[in-house]
Design a protein around this motif. Structure first.
Motif, PDB file in Angstrom:
ATOM      1  N   VAL A  32       0.369   3.681   0.876  1.00 43.03           N
ATOM      2  CA  VAL A  32       1.203   4.020  -0.144  1.00 43.03           C
ATOM      3  C   VAL A  32       1.814   5.478   0.167  1.00 43.03           C
ATOM      4  N   ASP A  33       3.132   5.252  -0.275  1.00 44.86           N
ATOM      5  CA  ASP A  33       4.245   6.354  -0.077  1.00 44.86           C
ATOM      6  C   ASP A  33       3.460   7.403  -1.062  1.00 44.86           C
ATOM      7  N   GLY A  34       3.229   8.802  -0.517  1.00 43.88           N
ATOM      8  CA  GLY A  34       2.694   9.633  -1.325  1.00 43.88           C
ATOM      9  C   GLY A  34       1.281  10.008  -1.067  1.00 43.88           C
ATOM     10  N   TRP A  35       0.528   9.139  -0.278  1.00 48.05           N
ATOM     11  CA  TRP A  35      -0.638   9.263   0.220  1.00 48.05           C
ATOM     12  C   TRP A  35      -0.598  10.641   1.138  1.00 48.05           C
TER      13      TRP A  35
ATOM     14  N   GLY B 216      -0.311   8.755  -6.075  1.00 50.12           N
ATOM     15  CA  GLY B 216      -0.399   7.274  -6.093  1.00 50.12           C
ATOM     16  C   GLY B 216       0.904   6.536  -5.850  1.00 50.12           C
ATOM     17  N   CYS B 217       0.998   5.420  -5.974  1.00 55.19           N
ATOM     18  CA  CYS B 217       2.443   4.572  -6.047  1.00 55.19           C
ATOM     19  C   CYS B 217       3.303   5.002  -6.933  1.00 55.19           C
ATOM     20  N   LEU B 218       4.552   5.232  -6.629  1.00 56.49           N
ATOM     21  CA  LEU B 218       5.427   5.612  -7.582  1.00 56.49           C
ATOM     22  C   LEU B 218       5.861   4.523  -8.720  1.00 56.49           C
ATOM     23  N   GLY B 219       5.480   3.287  -8.428  1.00 60.14           N
ATOM     24  CA  GLY B 219       5.978   2.193  -9.395  1.00 60.14           C
ATOM     25  C   GLY B 219       4.906   1.976 -10.259  1.00 60.14           C
TER      26      GLY B 219
ATOM     27  N   SER C 190      -8.439   1.655  -7.840  1.00 58.63           N
ATOM     28  CA  SER C 190      -7.899   1.876  -6.592  1.00 58.63           C
ATOM     29  C   SER C 190      -8.547   2.120  -5.113  1.00 58.63           C
ATOM     30  N   ARG C 191      -8.051   1.898  -4.206  1.00 57.04           N
ATOM     31  CA  ARG C 191      -8.601   2.220  -2.979  1.00 57.04           C
ATOM     32  C   ARG C 191      -9.072   3.673  -2.860  1.00 57.04           C
ATOM     33  N   ALA C 192      -8.290   4.568  -3.173  1.00 55.02           N
ATOM     34  CA  ALA C 192      -8.347   5.795  -2.884  1.00 55.02           C
ATOM     35  C   ALA C 192      -9.911   6.442  -3.235  1.00 55.02           C
TER      36      ALA C 192
END
Length: 235
Positions: free
Chosen positions: A81-84, A88-91, A117-119
């Motif tokens: 995911v962008d931001g990792w 978390g995900c922007l959307g 979430s996976r995180a």
């Protein structure tokens, strides 16, 4: 700027009344669809899952927190995911801004809401504090929880493909390698957990209050303006 009609109040009233009939029909169809969702067969969840939570390790049944219904938002927060790893995900962040205030109301209607979430839990907690959210958020870690409620045949689970019930353009995505969002519903009855419903992609649009408001604004969603949306602390 896109062209738009200009007319008299009489023109507007005539067109608005015509639109009202279509809106009423959509509302009736929406009510019918809600009933049909509730009539879907319940599928027993026999696989065991372990979630890292603020109260320690919990099972899927534990997540109901004493209620008989559970709504799970599959929030994209993992290495793809962008931001990792900080965000978390922007959307997904855009969507749950609309959901956070619903939790107290759902809990008084025998429904528990939780994001998964996976995180790792510590990353979820840090991002939650940054965003000012209060909803429960748990980690499914390295388990197959998201995969199991995104694709539904043994072959799809093996390949990681078939997302959104095989919808073209999305079905070829490999869920072993990427994160995707959605909403799943579960019921708890006589100690047994059942999966009752899942929806993804545009099926989650109705969860986002900002989209619903924009659909009633003069220019609507207006395409996709540059650099919008952002996380609410990035504007």
């Amino acid at each position: 700027m896109a062209e738009h009609k200009v007319g008299t109040r009489e023109d507007w009233l005539r067109a608005r009344n015509e639109l009202l009939e279509r809106e009423k029909e959509l509302t009736r169809r929406s009510d019918e669809l809600a009933q049909q969702r509730q009539e879907l067969p319940w599928v027993p969840v026999e696989k065991e899952y372990a979630f890292a939570t603020a109260e320690g390790t919990q099972t899927l049944g534990d997540l109901f927190a004493g209620r008989s219904q559970l709504l799970v938002y599959h929030f994209m927060f993992g290495p793809s995911v962008d931001g990792w790893p900080e965000a978390g995900c922007l959307g997904c962040s855009f969507t749950v801004d609309s959901l956070d205030g619903n939790v107290a109301h759902l809990e008084h209607h025998d429904v528990t809401f939780v994001a998964v979430s996976r995180a790792p839990l510590e990353r979820l907690d840090a991002y939650k504090r940054r965003m000012g959210w209060s909803f429960p958020w748990v980690s499914f870690g390295e388990s197959d929880f998201n995969l199991d409620f995104a694709v539904f045949t043994e072959e799809e689970r093996r390949t990681g493909t078939g997302f959104n019930f095989g919808t073209p353009g999305r079905a070829d995505l490999n869920l072993h390698e990427t994160e995707l969002h959605g909403l799943s519903a579960f019921a708890l009855e006589d100690g047994a957990v059942y999966h009752t419903y899942s929806t993804y992609d545009r099926g989650t649009d109705v969860l986002n209050g900002t989209w619903q408001l924009l659909d009633r604004a003069p220019k609507g969603r207006n395409g996709e303006p540059k650099d919008w949306p952002l996380r609410h602390d990035e504007y």
